[in-house]
Scaffold this active site. Sequence first.
Site, short mmCIF file in Angstrom:
data_model
loop_
_atom_site.label_atom_id
_atom_site.label_comp_id
_atom_site.label_asym_id
_atom_site.label_seq_id
_atom_site.Cartn_x
_atom_site.Cartn_y
_atom_site.Cartn_z
NE ARG A 1 -0.60 -2.00 4.92
CZ ARG A 1 -1.01 -3.08 5.58
NH1 ARG A 1 -0.13 -3.98 5.98
NH2 ARG A 1 -2.29 -3.26 5.84
CG ASP B 1 -13.49 -9.15 -0.06
OD1 ASP B 1 -12.34 -9.60 0.08
OD2 ASP B 1 -13.73 -7.98 -0.37
CG ASP C 1 -11.22 -7.65 -2.78
OD1 ASP C 1 -10.62 -8.50 -2.10
OD2 ASP C 1 -11.56 -6.53 -2.36
NE ARG C 2 -6.31 -7.65 -0.01
CZ ARG C 2 -5.45 -7.14 0.83
NH1 ARG C 2 -4.40 -7.83 1.21
NH2 ARG C 2 -5.62 -5.92 1.33
CB SER D 1 -10.90 -7.53 2.88
OG SER D 1 -10.04 -7.85 1.82
CG HIS D 2 -6.91 -9.04 3.79
ND1 HIS D 2 -7.57 -7.95 3.27
CD2 HIS D 2 -5.96 -8.56 4.60
CE1 HIS D 2 -7.03 -6.84 3.75
NE2 HIS D 2 -6.05 -7.19 4.56
CG ASP E 1 -9.49 -11.28 -0.43
OD1 ASP E 1 -10.09 -11.54 -1.48
OD2 ASP E 1 -9.60 -10.19 0.16
CB SER F 1 -2.23 -4.91 -0.92
OG SER F 1 -3.12 -4.10 -1.68
CE LYS G 1 -8.52 -5.37 -3.06
NZ LYS G 1 -7.97 -4.28 -2.28
C1 G1P Z 1 -4.68 -2.44 2.52
C2 G1P Z 1 -3.81 -2.46 1.29
C3 G1P Z 1 -4.43 -1.62 0.21
C4 G1P Z 1 -5.85 -2.12 -0.07
C5 G1P Z 1 -6.64 -2.16 1.22
C6 G1P Z 1 -8.01 -2.78 1.02
O1 G1P Z 1 -4.82 -1.13 3.00
O2 G1P Z 1 -2.52 -1.99 1.58
O3 G1P Z 1 -3.64 -1.71 -0.93
O4 G1P Z 1 -6.49 -1.29 -0.97
O5 G1P Z 1 -5.95 -2.93 2.20
O6 G1P Z 1 -7.93 -4.10 0.56
P1 G1P Z 1 -3.92 -0.55 4.19
O7 G1P Z 1 -4.10 -1.46 5.37
O8 G1P Z 1 -2.50 -0.57 3.73
O9 G1P Z 1 -4.45 0.85 4.40
ZN ZN Z 2 -10.63 -8.43 -0.10
#
Ligand code: G1P
Ligand code: ZN
Length: 544
Positions: free
Chosen positions: A497, A280, A282-283, A114-115, A278, A366, A377
Amino acid sequence: MTTITTVATQPIAGQKPGTSGLRKKTSVFMTPHYLENYIQSVWNGIGGLKGKTLVLGGDGRYFNDRAAQVVLRMAAAAGAARVIVGQNALLSTPAASHLIRSRGADGGIVLSASHNPGGPDGDFGVKYNVSNGGPAPESVTDAILEATGKLTAYQICETADIDLSRVGSAALGDMQVEIVDPVSDYQALMAQIFDFDKIRALIAGGFRLRFDAMHAVTGPYAHQILEKTLGAPAGTVINGAPSPDFGQGHPDPNPIWAKTLMDEMMGENAPDFGAASDGDGDRNMIVGRGIYVTPSDSLAVLAAHATCVPAYAGGLAGVARSMPTSRALDRVAEALGIGCYETPTGWKYFGNLLDAGRATLCGEESAGTGSDHVREKDGLWAVLFWLNILAETGLSVGELMQAHWARFGRNYYTRHDYEAVDSDVADALVADLRARLGELPGQTHAGLKVTGADEFAYSDPVDGSLSRGQGLRVDLEGGGRIVLRLSGTGTEGATLRLYLERLEHDPGHMNDDPQDALAAIIRAADVLTGLSERTGRSAPDVRT
Ligand code: G1P
Ligand code: ZN
């Protein structure tokens, strides 16, 4: 004749897929047999692949190409009938979700962290999605986890790499490999949902936008849709070529990591609209000229204006947000007279609500927003949603936000992240607050009275499954709220968090700095948790 080799191996117990698949350092995934062991555990956990069709793609990060070849060879060894793979092994997460659904596949593998940064020293990830196109539910990830502990061998075909650079088809043993353009099906879906003609007219009328693909997977999608199809001039999309280490950047669309875009949007001669996505895809991050829109507010605005969009013209069945997401959405749902569901963090919890038609729109603080069009997403979808609303209302982002706050009040909101905290310290901090939750109501901390406190547990209204331990919540007098949870996606130590929120109704206080507007709650959170003292940190690593 393709040879299938069986390699004896050891169990890799404890490799539990988290909120979004299994995520580790790239070097861990590249350790000999590690990826193979995990992929075999996935196959075993889902009851094998015999005769099944899978979708495969990733965000283009370092090791994406080689990992895809391993997955293909192992899918063939496991007897899969067909794998539909994005050209060059690329697929954004929402595009993968769409392909699984539209092609009736049994599931899919998304290669992404992901990010998180990529590269040999960055992160890598493997996510298994099920046939509705969404992340595997807990029952499936539990079965995969169990399989990691029982693993004794994996099977792989001994073949040369498949050439994934050209759209077309190939055979790997008895398995068909179909190589598809990663963008075209997704683009067709977007054209069905949104009023492309209206958006095209908006852009033709001089509306200026900037999209930062952050050197990640949305580059090809944004070039094709925003520039080639909707007529935005070349150069609208920046950082549009996916690179294995994301241009040495951190492909996380927030004001910290998308600083170039933020600077442009806050500067003189800023475009009308800015957005980023991001690794991939999705954000999303949404910015107007001189105004940043928080993801929680963005979700509320999309819900309030959903009927501007052809696909949602008939109204929304309901909406959903993750628990730590601000309650701005709840206010809109109340006004619309529709249900608003509160789910644990992680997109997989929206799946049942979307499948059952109880929610149309959903989102997380997020930077994740989506709808029932896929089961992930979707970053570019959110961007097109905003453009459709701006085209339809004729308002600027700033005007839209002011009108929204004037009508619903403003839910000031911030998330403070403390990264790479010693795991024992983080666990003890959470455990201690958990133990005190019962005694908090009625107490006053840093001048704020606690009105309620609990640990969030979710009972899925569709299948009745219960998820406990989903974050600690403390409600404060005057509508403030503190939420504390441990990240499930960090790869170093623990990430704490802290989510802070307060509803403001005073028209004279609609444009304060969120950190100032929340200062009292931030202080109370520190007193309640003992965070700065226990971790030795004087400030969070990231504020969003
Ligand atoms: C984080 C984000 C959450 C999202 C996830 C995957 O997870 O807070 O909203 O669904 O990444 O992208 P976390 O690291 O808080 O468990
Ligand atoms: Zn992502």
